[in-house]
Write a protein that holds these residues in place. Structure first.
Motif, PDB file in Angstrom:
ATOM      1  N   LEU A 144      -2.811   5.035  -2.560  1.00  9.60           N
ATOM      2  CA  LEU A 144      -3.892   5.832  -1.955  1.00  9.60           C
ATOM      3  C   LEU A 144      -3.654   7.312  -2.241  1.00  9.60           C
ATOM      4  CD1 LEU A 144      -3.970   4.255   1.650  1.00  9.60           C
ATOM      5  CD2 LEU A 144      -5.295   3.555  -0.366  1.00  9.60           C
TER       6      LEU A 144
ATOM      7  N   PRO B 102      -7.175   9.364   0.934  1.00  7.29           N
ATOM      8  CA  PRO B 102      -6.995   8.975   2.343  1.00  7.29           C
ATOM      9  C   PRO B 102      -5.716   9.571   2.944  1.00  7.29           C
ATOM     10  CG  PRO B 102      -7.745   7.101   1.057  1.00  7.29           C
ATOM     11  CD  PRO B 102      -7.450   8.207   0.066  1.00  7.29           C
TER      12      PRO B 102
ATOM     13  N   VAL C  53      -9.626   3.271  -3.471  1.00  6.39           N
ATOM     14  CA  VAL C  53      -9.255   2.236  -2.490  1.00  6.39           C
ATOM     15  C   VAL C  53      -9.409   2.854  -1.109  1.00  6.39           C
ATOM     16  CG1 VAL C  53      -7.388   0.770  -1.622  1.00  6.39           C
ATOM     17  CG2 VAL C  53      -7.697   1.092  -4.096  1.00  6.39           C
ATOM     18  N   ARG C  54     -10.303   2.323  -0.332  1.00  6.01           N
ATOM     19  CA  ARG C  54     -10.623   2.937   0.966  1.00  6.01           C
ATOM     20  C   ARG C  54     -10.512   1.970   2.135  1.00  6.01           C
ATOM     21  NH1 ARG C  54      -9.496   6.346  -1.790  1.00  6.01           N
ATOM     22  NH2 ARG C  54     -10.735   8.077  -2.591  1.00  6.01           N
TER      23      ARG C  54
ATOM     24  N   VAL D  63       0.869  -1.189   0.000  1.00  6.64           N
ATOM     25  CA  VAL D  63       0.000   0.000   0.000  1.00  6.64           C
ATOM     26  C   VAL D  63       0.900   1.232   0.000  1.00  6.64           C
ATOM     27  CG1 VAL D  63      -1.766   1.279   1.276  1.00  6.64           C
ATOM     28  CG2 VAL D  63      -1.788  -1.239   1.294  1.00  6.64           C
TER      29      VAL D  63
ATOM     30  N   ASP E 212      -4.673   2.609  -8.629  1.00  7.36           N
ATOM     31  CA  ASP E 212      -5.223   3.485  -7.594  1.00  7.36           C
ATOM     32  C   ASP E 212      -6.631   3.905  -7.998  1.00  7.36           C
ATOM     33  OD1 ASP E 212      -5.280   5.777  -9.294  1.00  7.36           O
ATOM     34  OD2 ASP E 212      -3.330   6.463  -8.606  1.00  7.36           O
TER      35      ASP E 212
ATOM     36  N   VAL F 203      -4.586   0.942   6.801  1.00  2.00           N
ATOM     37  CA  VAL F 203      -5.049   0.183   5.623  1.00  2.00           C
ATOM     38  C   VAL F 203      -4.200  -1.086   5.468  1.00  2.00           C
ATOM     39  CG1 VAL F 203      -5.356   0.238   3.107  1.00  2.00           C
ATOM     40  CG2 VAL F 203      -6.003   2.227   4.482  1.00  2.00           C
TER      41      VAL F 203
END
Ligand SMILES: Cc1cc2nc3c(=O)[nH]c(=O)nc-3n(C[C@H](O)[C@H](O)[C@H](O)COP(=O)(O)O)c2cc1C
Ligand SMILES: CCCCC(=O)C(=O)O
Length: 377
Positions: free
Chosen positions: A322, A325, A303-304, A94, A300, A345
């Motif tokens: 991300l 966020p 994406v949460r 991530v 990307d 995350v």
């Protein structure tokens, strides 16, 4: 009051920015706090998309159009998120997508994001449109792998110079963003006549930092090899949504392609990244990167959560980046806020992997997924 004793919100209740931190990552709460702390035109620049914001709204939903098929009884009791990105080791797949003007979110801007990413072992991509220089952000990353994102500049000599500086400063890849031939029509920015606030500057570009910059002459696939040579770095092409374009990039010398709609900020009504990703992964399978290894595909957009990230990995992404966020993390908590988002995350992803009987990012695949809806399509 600790998060653990907090009253639960009802299903229709919006998070209140004054709520204490919950014992889990609550991105809605971070966004609500950022909305109250940032000037309206700054919040809207960060949050907004192009046109009627259809692509922006669909992005998170698209990940949720998949359902998981967990594996059981596989003896997996630990998920290790460690992987490599273009050969650089990272502790999580991530990463931080490039995003502009971070000095509006926090006085330390890109330096805070770089420190947080390094602390978490996540890869950061630094935007050309940063409020700190190429070299300052590299120093803040202190050797932790980072990439530099390149925009076309009005003067080709200036673009070439940025590419060379990225190589000299120790970035591990050059990310060419190709989905901005012109700026998307962002109604919120047009309404506010958005411009970089006084006191902040674009550290790597001349000009005032408006939302309507004039990009330089168009790039073609021939520029991929040229920038790889100029910078001495592997090239990642960001903003690819079609298999044929992905193959053309790789044949022109790209080491990786990054599936993205630019966070719904360029063309509206664009196919969500979650739907474009399988086509791109299929198209580049068997196409070698310049060093003979497999081409990497990143993604990307919307994406949460760690579960969204798991879907992306299972669809063939090697890393998931991300955008907003991280914006909300920086705006609400500086480097700590960014670290909280990246670690949060990542922890969700590790947990989701375990629940699916997968020992790490490489232990995922399309067998973990089925389209939502019954009967499955
Ligand atoms: C405020 C903001 C600024 C951005 N600036 C850049 C940029 O300078 N360069 C770039 O390649 N992409 C830029 N992007 C796009 C992001 O890299 C990324 O593609 C997108 O934010 C991912 O979607 P998400 O915000 O839903 O996670 C920006 C996105 C946002 C939200
Ligand atoms: C030249 C564009 C500025 C940064 C950007 O990419 C964005 O706002 O989406």
């Amino acid at each position: 009051m600790t998060g653990l004793t907090q009253r639960r919100r009802g299903p229709d209740e919006q998070p209140r920015p004054t709520d204490a931190a919950p014992p889990y990552l609550d991105l809605d709460l971070l966004e609500a706090r950022a909305r109250t702390s940032l000037a309206p035109e700054v919040f809207d620049y960060y949050a907004g998309g192009a046109g009627a914001e259809v692509t922006l709204a669909e992005a998170p939903q698209a990940w949720r159009s998949w359902r998981l098929r967990p594996r059981v009884l596989r003896g997996v009791d630990r998920a290790d998120l460690g992987t490599t990105l273009l050969g650089s080791p990272v502790r999580t797949p991530v990463g931080v997508a490039p995003w502009a003007y971070q000095g509006m979110a926090h006085p330390d801007g890109e330096l805070a994001t770089a420190r947080a990413a390094a602390a978490v072992g996540a890869l950061m991509t630094v935007s050309t449109s940063a409020t700190r220089s190429v070299e300052e952000v590299a120093a803040a990353a202190a050797g932790s792998p980072s990439w530099f994102q390149l925009y076309r500049q009005h003067s080709p000599g200036h673009t070439d110079d940025l590419a060379r500086r990225a190589g000299d400063a120790g970035y591990r890849a050059l990310v060419l963003t190709v989905d901005l031939p012109v700026l998307g029509r962002r109604r919120r920015d047009l309404r506010h006549d958005f411009a970089l606030p006084a006191g902040l500057r674009m550290a790597n570009q001349p000009g005032p930092g408006s939302a309507a910059p004039e990009p330089g002459p168009p790039w073609t696939t021939a520029d991929i090899g040229r920038f790889a040579e100029l910078s001495g770095l592997p090239v990642v092409v960001k903003g690819v949504l079609r298999g044929d374009d992905a193959v053309a990039c790789v044949r022109a010398g790209a080491s990786a392609v990054w599936v993205s709609t630019h966070g719904g900020r360029q063309a509206d009504l664009v196919v969500p990244s979650a739907h474009a990703l399988p086509e791109v992964v299929d198209a580049v399978r068997g196409e070698p990167a310049p060093d003979g290894t497999d081409v990497e595909v990143y993604v990307d957009g919307g994406v949460r959560s760690g579960v969204d990230a798991l879907v992306a990995l299972a669809l063939g992404a090697r890393a998931v980046f991300l955008g907003r966020p991280v914006v909300w993390g920086l705006a609400t908590g500086g480097a700590d806020g960014v670290a909280e988002v990246l670690a949060g995350v990542s922890a969700e992803l590790a947990h989701a992997l375990l629940l699916c009987g997968a020992a790490g990012p490489a232990d995922t695949g399309p067998d973990l997924l089925v389209r939502a809806g019954w009967p499955p399509r």
